[in-house]
Design an enzyme around this catalytic site. Structure first.
Site, PDB file in Angstrom:
ATOM      1  CD  GLU A  65       0.165  -1.552   7.989  1.00  9.99           C
ATOM      2  OE1 GLU A  65      -0.202  -0.475   8.525  1.00  9.99           O
ATOM      3  OE2 GLU A  65       0.248  -0.696   7.231  1.00  9.99           O
ATOM      4  CD  GLU A 108       6.793  -0.106   7.641  1.00 12.69           C
ATOM      5  OE1 GLU A 108       6.208  -0.643   7.172  1.00 12.69           O
ATOM      6  OE2 GLU A 108       8.043   0.575   7.436  1.00 12.69           O
ATOM      7  CG  ASP A 168       0.027  -0.212   2.816  1.00 13.92           C
ATOM      8  OD1 ASP A 168       0.790   0.287   2.596  1.00 13.92           O
ATOM      9  OD2 ASP A 168      -0.564   0.216   3.939  1.00 13.92           O
ATOM     10  CB  SER A 169       4.480   1.742   0.024  1.00 11.91           C
ATOM     11  OG  SER A 169       4.905   0.941  -0.953  1.00 11.91           O
TER      12      SER A 169
HETATM   13  O1  KIV Z   1       3.394  -0.784   1.727  1.00 18.40           O
HETATM   14  C1  KIV Z   1       4.661  -1.791   1.717  1.00 18.40           C
HETATM   15  O2  KIV Z   1       5.327  -1.743   0.556  1.00 18.40           O
HETATM   16  C2  KIV Z   1       5.009  -2.571   2.360  1.00 18.40           C
HETATM   17  C3  KIV Z   1       6.515  -2.591   2.752  1.00 18.40           C
HETATM   18  C4  KIV Z   1       7.023  -1.260   2.869  1.00 18.40           C
HETATM   19  C5  KIV Z   1       6.515  -3.615   3.923  1.00 18.40           C
HETATM   20  O3  KIV Z   1       4.268  -2.500   3.569  1.00 18.40           O
END
Ligand code: KIV
Length: 275
Positions: A119, A186, A48-49
């Site tokens: 998460e 993280e 979701d980044s």
């Molecule tokens: O959304 C993402 O890219 C992540 C990673 C950084 C672990 O959750």
């Protein structure tokens, strides 16, 4: 890890047992998925980044389940060997266990992902249990959980005081017990990541969690150096692609304005008549 065989949850479990490090990067489209797959990445995370690096938001919170499904489809088309994980976005699983299972199912059924990531710790264990019961592999994610940015008061390292350390340890244990096949750690201190990694049978994959995890993950745009202004301590840039993209587009612009592009070799002519 076997270089030609498809990576599965079993391959990743065997990697931990054999002491082989797992390589995970994010991917959001078929082109980057193909490149990362061919470069030997074991796991492609449709994170979701993408809310930040693709959509330009400040947080991951606006990302929808439809967004992740869309990008999963593209990544699944580009991946041959790598294991593809679809990230469960904010509010696609928090309201109820039923909604969580339904959302996770969409990422496999419509997105073509092989597994999902969500998460949270103890509070998401029941959702994990139900997904796993129905054949949906789940990767956990504890420590700095970006979907809780407002509750955390920013993107700060977690697990430094006793209460926060306990939350990470209890969450990790609960997720393993609920059936997670891997766990992202993280933004936690190296020592805590080492303790979690040693205490679990499932592999841990770290980001900003030091060198003792069973694998490492980075956002692909960060490791490529796409954003020249984003330099957090936990990222190592393996290229300066932002600068290189800027220079390439500037060269194109210069040549177009100077009338140098397209040259004869980039242009078509009428075929000569055959007599
Ligand atoms: O959304 C993402 O890219 C992540 C990673 C950084 C672990 O959750």
């Amino acid at each position: 890890m076997e270089s030609s065989k498809k990576i599965t949850v079993k391959t990743l479990a065997r990697a931990k047992a054999a002491g082989e490090r797992i390589v995970m990067v994010t991917a959001y489209d078929a082109t980057f998925a193909r490149l990362a797959d061919r470069a030997g990445a074991d796991v492609l995370l449709v994170g979701d980044s993408l809310g930040m690096v693709i959509q330009g938001h400040d947080t991951t919170l606006p990302v929808t389940l439809d967004d992740i499904v869309y990008h999963c489809r593209a990544v699944a088309r580009g991946a041959e060997r790598a294991h593809v994980v679809g990230d469960m976005p904010f509010m696609s699983y928090q309201a109820s266990v039923e909604e969580g299972v339904r959302s996770a199912g969409r990422l496999l059924k419509e997105g073509g992902a092989h597994a999902v990531k969500l998460e949270g710790g103890v509070e998401v264990a029941e959702i994990v249990r139900r997904c796993v019961t129905f054949g949906i592999p789940v990767m956990g994610h504890v420590g700095l959980t970006p979907q809780s940015v407002h509750a955390m008061g920013g993107y700060s390292v977690q697990g430094r005081d006793e209460e926060s350390r306990r939350r990470v340890l209890d969450g990790a244990r609960a997720l393993e017990e609920a059936g997670c096949y891997a766990l992202v750690l993280e933004g936690i201190p190296t020592e805590l990541a080492q303790e979690v990694t040693a205490s679990l049978a499932i592999p841990t994959i770290g980001i900003g969690a030091g060198p003792h995890c069973d694998g490492q993950v980075l956002v692909i745009y960060d490791l490529l150096g796409m954003d020249e202004d984003f330099k957090p301590k936990f990222v190592k840039r393996y290229d300066a692609m932002g600068e290189r993209v800027r220079e390439a587009v500037a060269s194109f612009a210069r040549e177009v304005r100077a009338g140098e592009f397209p040259a004869a070799e980039h242009s078509f002519t009428l075929r000569r008549a055959v007599s």
